[in-house]
Write a protein that holds these residues in place. Structure first.
Motif, PDB file in Angstrom:
ATOM      1  N   VAL A 284      35.938 -88.986  12.797  1.00 29.00           N
ATOM      2  CA  VAL A 284      35.493 -89.994  13.762  1.00 29.00           C
ATOM      3  C   VAL A 284      34.198 -89.491  14.392  1.00 29.00           C
ATOM      4  O   VAL A 284      34.196 -88.529  15.154  1.00 29.00           O
ATOM      5  N   ASN A 285      33.094 -90.148  14.071  1.00 31.64           N
ATOM      6  CA  ASN A 285      31.780 -89.724  14.571  1.00 31.64           C
ATOM      7  C   ASN A 285      31.476 -90.420  15.896  1.00 31.64           C
ATOM      8  O   ASN A 285      31.363 -91.639  15.957  1.00 31.64           O
TER       9      ASN A 285
ATOM     10  N   ALA B 205      33.374 -94.596  13.203  1.00 32.67           N
ATOM     11  CA  ALA B 205      32.308 -94.311  14.166  1.00 32.67           C
ATOM     12  C   ALA B 205      32.520 -95.154  15.411  1.00 32.67           C
ATOM     13  O   ALA B 205      33.054 -96.263  15.346  1.00 32.67           O
ATOM     14  N   ASP B 206      32.081 -94.618  16.554  1.00 32.12           N
ATOM     15  CA  ASP B 206      32.275 -95.345  17.809  1.00 32.12           C
ATOM     16  C   ASP B 206      31.230 -96.432  18.013  1.00 32.12           C
ATOM     17  O   ASP B 206      31.497 -97.454  18.627  1.00 32.12           O
ATOM     18  N   SER B 207      30.009 -96.235  17.490  1.00 30.55           N
ATOM     19  CA  SER B 207      28.918 -97.185  17.714  1.00 30.55           C
ATOM     20  C   SER B 207      28.361 -97.686  16.383  1.00 30.55           C
ATOM     21  O   SER B 207      28.575 -97.071  15.327  1.00 30.55           O
TER      22      SER B 207
ATOM     23  N   LYS C 291      26.074 -96.560  10.921  1.00 29.74           N
ATOM     24  CA  LYS C 291      24.990 -96.547   9.930  1.00 29.74           C
ATOM     25  C   LYS C 291      24.656 -95.118   9.503  1.00 29.74           C
ATOM     26  O   LYS C 291      24.298 -94.871   8.347  1.00 29.74           O
ATOM     27  N   ARG C 292      24.764 -94.174  10.448  1.00 32.90           N
ATOM     28  CA  ARG C 292      24.547 -92.758  10.120  1.00 32.90           C
ATOM     29  C   ARG C 292      25.487 -92.325   8.994  1.00 32.90           C
ATOM     30  O   ARG C 292      25.063 -91.717   8.005  1.00 32.90           O
ATOM     31  N   LEU C 293      26.770 -92.636   9.170  1.00 30.18           N
ATOM     32  CA  LEU C 293      27.765 -92.202   8.189  1.00 30.18           C
ATOM     33  C   LEU C 293      27.615 -92.939   6.863  1.00 30.18           C
ATOM     34  O   LEU C 293      27.861 -92.363   5.797  1.00 30.18           O
TER      35      LEU C 293
ATOM     36  N   ALA D 199      35.786 -97.004  15.500  1.00 28.39           N
ATOM     37  CA  ALA D 199      36.790 -96.494  16.441  1.00 28.39           C
ATOM     38  C   ALA D 199      36.126 -96.535  17.812  1.00 28.39           C
ATOM     39  O   ALA D 199      35.635 -95.535  18.320  1.00 28.39           O
ATOM     40  N   MET D 200      36.099 -97.721  18.389  1.00 30.17           N
ATOM     41  CA  MET D 200      35.317 -97.964  19.600  1.00 30.17           C
ATOM     42  C   MET D 200      36.046 -97.486  20.857  1.00 30.17           C
ATOM     43  O   MET D 200      37.270 -97.345  20.866  1.00 30.17           O
TER      44      MET D 200
END
Length: 373
Positions: free
Chosen positions: A139-140, A170-172, A177-179, A191-192
């Motif tokens: 989870v980033n 990812a939270d955002s 997009k990074r991942l 995973a907000m």
């Protein structure tokens, strides 16, 4: 899933159990309530150490230790010792990881392990190699690319972790997009941040827009905050910042601003009753572009007018908040017209967005994403 077939949950957190309440503690509690055994690993090093960061670490630990969060049945909180994840410490950290995992295996019979990590250092990779989990979930929640305090080897470790992971979250949108760039072959979910909506509803008084005298912020008081905006506001309003001050910006804060210490999650809504206006004023930067702070949905749940600045991730909710985009003049214009702008519909939208972010909803989404029915 039968009770005796429930997997063990291993959570590598980016924050300690005691202190501010985040997704990591919330999900650990909810897993435990459903009968899962949860190993919650307190924060381990992931940044380049410096004298200033050491002072901040000690100060944060002292203040966070004043916020004692209950540990429910089935949650085991562990605090391993590791050195910062620099290349020169790789071997010794491997030994520490070996000893840590051995101590766990000697006390507990690990079964069908779900390994959930919120950080990507090689220390985490060491633990994965020794625990051999059935499923790895990354989870980033951090824009590592724009954080100069992160060692280069951390980016290499993240690439390896992404390639090993069965589930990427990812939270955002930015971090999603990074991942996706790291591993285009695996879909990246969300995973907000969430909120205990019933908890924060009690912060609302009903006379906020008539008074509009007090401005509150809660959370980390660091370099990402637009201190200049808060200083300007303190000339005309009562400004309260709740949290731990980063020593590097302490001298920049106006003497007219009242600093309050961090409080427990259960007490925070009562403290926020004194607020007429809630704010999240950040300075625009590549790092902040990847942030959707947990406090955003907590602020929405209070129903109070929320003013944001520098938060690109929050612009999706522009119909429920006021974006001043770094301008104190714009803030004053909105304040002057607040009684006309602050409609019932706007407040209802805050509640709707907060309900969509309620922890029960977020938790069920998370379970679905990682493959637990």
């Amino acid at each position: 899933m039968q009770k005796d077939s429930k997997p063990d949950i291993f959570i590598i957190s980016t924050n300690n159990w005691n202190g501010f309440w985040f997704q990591r503690q919330e999900f650990a509690c909810r897993f435990a309530q459903e009968g899962y055994r949860v190993f919650y690993i307190n924060k381990i090093p992931q940044r380049i150490p410096s004298f200033k960061s050491l002072i901040r670490f000690i100060k944060t630990k002292i203040q966070n230790d004043t916020i004692k969060n209950d540990i429910p049945k089935n949650v085991i909180v562990l605090t391993p010792f590791f050195l910062p994840p620099l290349f020169i410490f790789k071997v010794i950290n491997y030994v520490f990881a070996l000893l840590f995992v051995y101590s766990i295996k000697s006390k507990f019979k690990i079964k069908n392990l779900f390994f959930i990590t919120y950080q990507p250092s090689y220390i985490v990779l060491h633990m994965i190699s020794q625990l051999k989990p059935d499923k790895i979930i990354y989870v980033n929640t951090h824009n590592y690319n724009s954080d100069p305090t992160c060692p280069k080897i951390l980016f290499q470790s993240e690439q390896i972790l992404v390639s090993l992971s069965h589930v990427l979250l990812a939270d955002s949108l930015y971090n999603q997009k990074r991942l996706e760039k790291c591993n285009p072959s695996i879909p990246v979910g969300r995973a907000m941040p969430g909120v205990n909506i019933s908890h924060f509803l009690r912060s609302y008084r009903g006379d906020e827009i008539e008074r509009k005298k007090t401005i509150y912020f809660f959370g980390d008081i660091g370099k990402h905050l637009d201190i200049e905006l808060y200083n300007k506001a303190a000339e005309e309003f009562k400004v309260y910042l709740i949290g731990i001050i980063n020593n590097e910006i302490a001298h920049l804060i106006s003497s007219k601003i009242t600093i309050l210490p961090p409080v427990s999650p259960s007490n925070l809504p009562d403290i926020l009753r004194g607020a007429d206006i809630l704010t999240i004023w950040y300075k625009k930067s590549d790092y902040v572009d990847g942030i959707l702070p947990a406090k955003f949905f907590e602020c929405l749940a209070t129903q109070k007018p929320l003013f944001i600045s520098g938060l690109n991730e929050a612009l999706l909710y522009s119909d429920a908040v006021y974006n001043i985009d770094g301008s104190y003049i714009h803030f004053k214009e909105i304040i002057r017209n607040l009684e006309n702008l602050e409609t019932i519909e706007k407040r209802e939208k805050r509640i709707r967005y907060a309900k969509e972010a309620d922890w029960s909803v977020r938790y069920n989404q998370f379970k679905s994403n990682i493959g637990i029915c």
